[in-house]
Structures are given as structure tokens and as C-alpha cells.
Design a protein around this motif. Structure first.
Motif, PDB file in Angstrom:
ATOM      1  N   ASP A  66       0.854  -1.186   0.000  1.00  0.00           N
ATOM      2  CA  ASP A  66       0.000   0.000   0.000  1.00  0.00           C
ATOM      3  C   ASP A  66       0.898   1.247   0.000  1.00  0.00           C
ATOM      4  OD1 ASP A  66      -2.052   1.801   0.285  1.00  0.00           O
ATOM      5  OD2 ASP A  66      -2.641   1.183   2.302  1.00  0.00           O
ATOM      6  N   PRO A  67       1.408   1.675  -1.165  1.00  0.00           N
ATOM      7  CA  PRO A  67       2.409   2.749  -1.214  1.00  0.00           C
ATOM      8  C   PRO A  67       1.829   4.132  -0.931  1.00  0.00           C
ATOM      9  CG  PRO A  67       1.783   2.132  -3.430  1.00  0.00           C
ATOM     10  CD  PRO A  67       1.087   1.170  -2.507  1.00  0.00           C
ATOM     11  N   THR A  68       2.729   5.033  -0.538  1.00  0.00           N
ATOM     12  CA  THR A  68       2.386   6.417  -0.252  1.00  0.00           C
ATOM     13  C   THR A  68       3.049   7.330  -1.281  1.00  0.00           C
ATOM     14  OG1 THR A  68       2.277   5.925   2.113  1.00  0.00           O
ATOM     15  CG2 THR A  68       2.461   8.235   1.498  1.00  0.00           C
ATOM     16  N   LEU A  69       2.335   8.368  -1.703  1.00  0.00           N
ATOM     17  CA  LEU A  69       2.905   9.359  -2.609  1.00  0.00           C
ATOM     18  C   LEU A  69       2.717  10.744  -2.007  1.00  0.00           C
ATOM     19  CD1 LEU A  69       4.139  10.184  -5.364  1.00  0.00           C
ATOM     20  CD2 LEU A  69       1.786  10.331  -6.238  1.00  0.00           C
ATOM     21  N   PHE A  70       3.834  11.478  -1.846  1.00  0.00           N
ATOM     22  CA  PHE A  70       3.778  12.857  -1.371  1.00  0.00           C
ATOM     23  C   PHE A  70       4.210  13.796  -2.491  1.00  0.00           C
ATOM     24  CE2 PHE A  70       4.573  10.641   2.739  1.00  0.00           C
ATOM     25  CZ  PHE A  70       3.433  11.076   3.404  1.00  0.00           C
ATOM     26  N   GLU A  84       7.713  11.355 -10.385  1.00  0.00           N
ATOM     27  CA  GLU A  84       7.765  11.279  -8.925  1.00  0.00           C
ATOM     28  C   GLU A  84       7.103  10.003  -8.416  1.00  0.00           C
ATOM     29  OE1 GLU A  84       8.818  12.405  -5.127  1.00  0.00           O
ATOM     30  OE2 GLU A  84       9.409  13.313  -7.047  1.00  0.00           O
ATOM     31  N   PHE A  85       6.020   9.595  -9.058  1.00  0.00           N
ATOM     32  CA  PHE A  85       5.311   8.378  -8.681  1.00  0.00           C
ATOM     33  C   PHE A  85       6.224   7.161  -8.785  1.00  0.00           C
ATOM     34  CE2 PHE A  85       2.416   4.914 -10.355  1.00  0.00           C
ATOM     35  CZ  PHE A  85       1.951   4.525  -9.112  1.00  0.00           C
ATOM     36  N   LYS A 116      -3.333   6.336   0.845  1.00  0.00           N
ATOM     37  CA  LYS A 116      -1.968   6.784   1.096  1.00  0.00           C
ATOM     38  C   LYS A 116      -1.339   7.425  -0.132  1.00  0.00           C
ATOM     39  CE  LYS A 116      -1.065   3.388   4.735  1.00  0.00           C
ATOM     40  NZ  LYS A 116      -0.239   2.230   5.150  1.00  0.00           N
ATOM     41  N   LEU A 117      -1.843   7.085  -1.289  1.00  0.00           N
ATOM     42  CA  LEU A 117      -1.374   7.678  -2.525  1.00  0.00           C
ATOM     43  C   LEU A 117      -2.253   8.851  -2.947  1.00  0.00           C
ATOM     44  CD1 LEU A 117       0.152   6.061  -5.534  1.00  0.00           C
ATOM     45  CD2 LEU A 117      -2.055   7.120  -5.962  1.00  0.00           C
ATOM     46  N   ARG A 127       2.294  18.434   2.836  1.00  0.00           N
ATOM     47  CA  ARG A 127       2.376  17.909   1.467  1.00  0.00           C
ATOM     48  C   ARG A 127       0.993  17.404   1.087  1.00  0.00           C
ATOM     49  NH1 ARG A 127       7.522  14.018   1.939  1.00  0.00           N
ATOM     50  NH2 ARG A 127       7.903  14.467  -0.255  1.00  0.00           N
ATOM     51  N   PHE A 128       0.860  16.849  -0.103  1.00  0.00           N
ATOM     52  CA  PHE A 128      -0.472  16.435  -0.537  1.00  0.00           C
ATOM     53  C   PHE A 128      -0.374  15.264  -1.499  1.00  0.00           C
ATOM     54  CE2 PHE A 128       1.127  19.917  -3.092  1.00  0.00           C
ATOM     55  CZ  PHE A 128       0.936  19.481  -4.392  1.00  0.00           C
ATOM     56  N   GLY A 129      -1.542  14.663  -1.768  1.00  0.00           N
ATOM     57  CA  GLY A 129      -1.589  13.484  -2.607  1.00  0.00           C
ATOM     58  C   GLY A 129      -2.145  13.742  -3.988  1.00  0.00           C
ATOM     59  N   LEU A 130      -2.358  12.648  -4.701  1.00  0.00           N
ATOM     60  CA  LEU A 130      -2.744  12.719  -6.107  1.00  0.00           C
ATOM     61  C   LEU A 130      -4.137  13.298  -6.312  1.00  0.00           C
ATOM     62  CD1 LEU A 130      -1.545  11.970  -8.859  1.00  0.00           C
ATOM     63  CD2 LEU A 130      -2.581   9.708  -8.613  1.00  0.00           C
ATOM     64  N   SER A 131      -5.068  13.019  -5.411  1.00  0.00           N
ATOM     65  CA  SER A 131      -6.436  13.516  -5.589  1.00  0.00           C
ATOM     66  C   SER A 131      -6.490  15.041  -5.552  1.00  0.00           C
ATOM     67  CB  SER A 131      -7.358  12.952  -4.503  1.00  0.00           C
ATOM     68  OG  SER A 131      -7.629  11.600  -4.733  1.00  0.00           O
ATOM     69  N   LEU A 132      -5.805  15.637  -4.593  1.00  0.00           N
ATOM     70  CA  LEU A 132      -5.826  17.095  -4.466  1.00  0.00           C
ATOM     71  C   LEU A 132      -5.136  17.751  -5.653  1.00  0.00           C
ATOM     72  CD1 LEU A 132      -6.927  19.155  -2.490  1.00  0.00           C
ATOM     73  CD2 LEU A 132      -4.704  19.170  -1.339  1.00  0.00           C
ATOM     74  N   TRP A 133      -4.042  17.133  -6.109  1.00  0.00           N
ATOM     75  CA  TRP A 133      -3.356  17.650  -7.308  1.00  0.00           C
ATOM     76  C   TRP A 133      -4.275  17.581  -8.522  1.00  0.00           C
ATOM     77  CZ3 TRP A 133      -2.004  15.015 -11.833  1.00  0.00           C
ATOM     78  CH2 TRP A 133      -1.205  15.735 -12.731  1.00  0.00           C
TER      79      TRP A 133
END
Length: 251
Positions: A66-70, A84-85, A116-117, A127-133
Motif C-alpha cells: 500500500d504505497p504512499t505518494l507525497f 515522482e510516482f 496513502k497515494l 504535502r499532498f496526494g494525487l487527488s488534491l493535485w
């Protein structure tokens, strides 16, 4: 709002087993004995995609990655986010190439691309994740998902030994209101889901009115059915928004 979001397996201890949940549970259970499954879990915002996913994981004994992306800058281009991903995955898994990523994740029962991603700002508020971007970049974010899809097609043979479960929402903001391309635009959404169904198994989170009443009463046992039906008329069958409304009334 974060009080009604679920970001980990241990967050949700009191859960209603709906038809949607049982579909996810059966799918997760199959990951032990099958490889090459690609599953998209979709649902209108507020329906509890995370709650369903992590509640099923809490019950089952699965080895899930379950990876995390910041992300650091909202102005990042699709190409920068894509790089970055995969950079994050390589560092996290301790490998040098993208090809090694697929070999490494094949050791797991499945790869989960979820909160988490997508919503990592709930882990690190700086920082923030993919949905907000995606939400803030709108249609300009779409090339990122095209790049991911091309990567999937390019490495489809490598991925035959990997199970991937994706909590999916293509969020855009129009006139200050958030929408999901896969669920909120009638014919357009149906067309997109039809096309995606060619490549992926799709599970949509949705509820009957009776299930919504049961879910709400599980959290607010004192609320009458009539008040819940009024909330359904206002917010649709989306438990998180109903919870928030009822919590405001309690205060």
C-alpha cells in the motif's frame, strides 16, 4: 471532514456488511489464489470507498503493498508527477528500474493504490496526494492518467503476475463544486466506465436506501428513519456527507 474518512486497516471497527462490501471482500479473497487481476473501485465521493477497502483488508490475512505518494508543488506537470510516482516506488521497494518494480510487487498478494497515494495530506499536512493535485489541475491532470495507462499497456505481460487494486476517482472542480468523472456525469461517466471495463474489473460502491439507514444508525442510533431519508434527499446515498450533517445538528 477527516473524522469520517478511513485511511488505514485499523480505523473502522464498526462496519455494515453491504452488498458493495461483499463484492470487495470476495474480490480481495480471490487475490490469494489468482494473479493478473486489475480492479478499479469507484464510487461517488462520500460513499466510503476507503471504509469498504480497509474493512475487508482488516478481516482477511493478505500481504498487501500500500504505497504512499507525497507531492510538494501543486504546479507540478503531469510528467513531473508521473516521474515522482515511479521514483517513489523505486525508492520504497529498493530497486533501480521500473522493470524491477513489477518483479518486486509480484511477491505480494496485491498492490493497493488508495488513500496513502491519493490523500496523503492526511498523513503529512505540509504535502499532498494525487487527488488534491488532480482536483486543482482539472483537465490538465488528465495526461498523467494517460501515461499510467500507457505504462500498463507497455508492461501488461510483466503485470500478469501482479494483482492491482485501485481506489479510483477522477476529481475535477467546476464553479467551486467537486465532481467525479466516473460517477457524476451520467452518459459521459457511463461511457468512461464502459471503456475502462474492457481492461479492468470494476466494482462500484453504492447502497440501497435500507443500507444507508443501517449505516447511519450504526453511527447515530438515536436518529429516526425520517430524518435519514431527508438527508438522503439532500445529499444522495453518500454516508460521509450524511454523517457530517448529523454531527453538525448534534453540536
Amino acid at each position: 471532514m477527516p473524522g469520517f474518512r478511513v485511511q488505514s486497516e485499523g480505523d473502522n471497527h464498526d462496519f455494515v456488511f453491504t452488498r458493495s462490501f461483499r463484492k470487495i471482500y470476495r474480490m480481495f479473497r480471490s487475490l490469494k489464489n489468482q494473479k493478473g487481476k486489475f480492479v478499479l473501485i469507484i464510487g461517488t465521493p462520500g460513499t466510503g470507498k476507503s471504509a469498504n477497502i480497509y474493512s475487508a483488508l482488516r478481516i482477511l490475512d493478505l500481504n498487501i503493498y500500500d504505497p504512499t505518494l507525497f507531492l510538494d508543488k501543486m504546479e507540478m506537470s503531469s510528467s513531473e508527477v508521473f516521474r515522482e510516482f515511479f521514483k517513489t516506488l523505486r525508492q520504497d521497494l529498493g530497486v533501480e528500474t521500473n522493470e524491477e518494480i513489477y518483479q518486486k510487487v509480484a511477491e505480494y498478494d496485491g498492490v493497493l493504490l488508495a488513500d496513502k497515494l491519493l490523500d496523503s495530506e492526511f498523513i503529512d499536512e505540509n504535502r499532498f496526494g494525487l487527488s488534491l493535485w488532480t482536483e486543482n489541475n482539472g483537465i490538465k491532470a488528465f495526461p498523467f492518467y494517460i501515461k499510467v495507462f500507457r505504462e500498463y499497456l507497455k508492461h501488461r505481460q510483466d503485470l500478469e503476475e501482479v494483482n492491482v487494486v485501485i481506489q479510483t476517482a477522477f476529481m475535477i472542480k467546476f464553479r467551486g463544486v467537486k465532481y467525479d468523472l466516473l460517477t457524476d456525469f451520467s452518459l459521459l461517466s457511463d461511457t468512461l466506465v464502459f471503456l475502462l471495463n474492457i481492461f479492468f474489473e470494476i466494482i462500484r460502491i453504492s447502497y440501497s436506501p435500507e443500507e444507508i439507514i443501517q449505516i447511519v444508525k450504526n453511527n447515530f442510533p438515536q436518529v429516526e428513519d425520517e430524518e435519514i431519508m431527508e438527508c438522503i434527499s439532500k445529499y444522495g446515498r453518500r454516508p460521509r456527507f450524511i454523517f457530517e450533517e448529523l454531527e453538525k445538528k448534534e453540536k
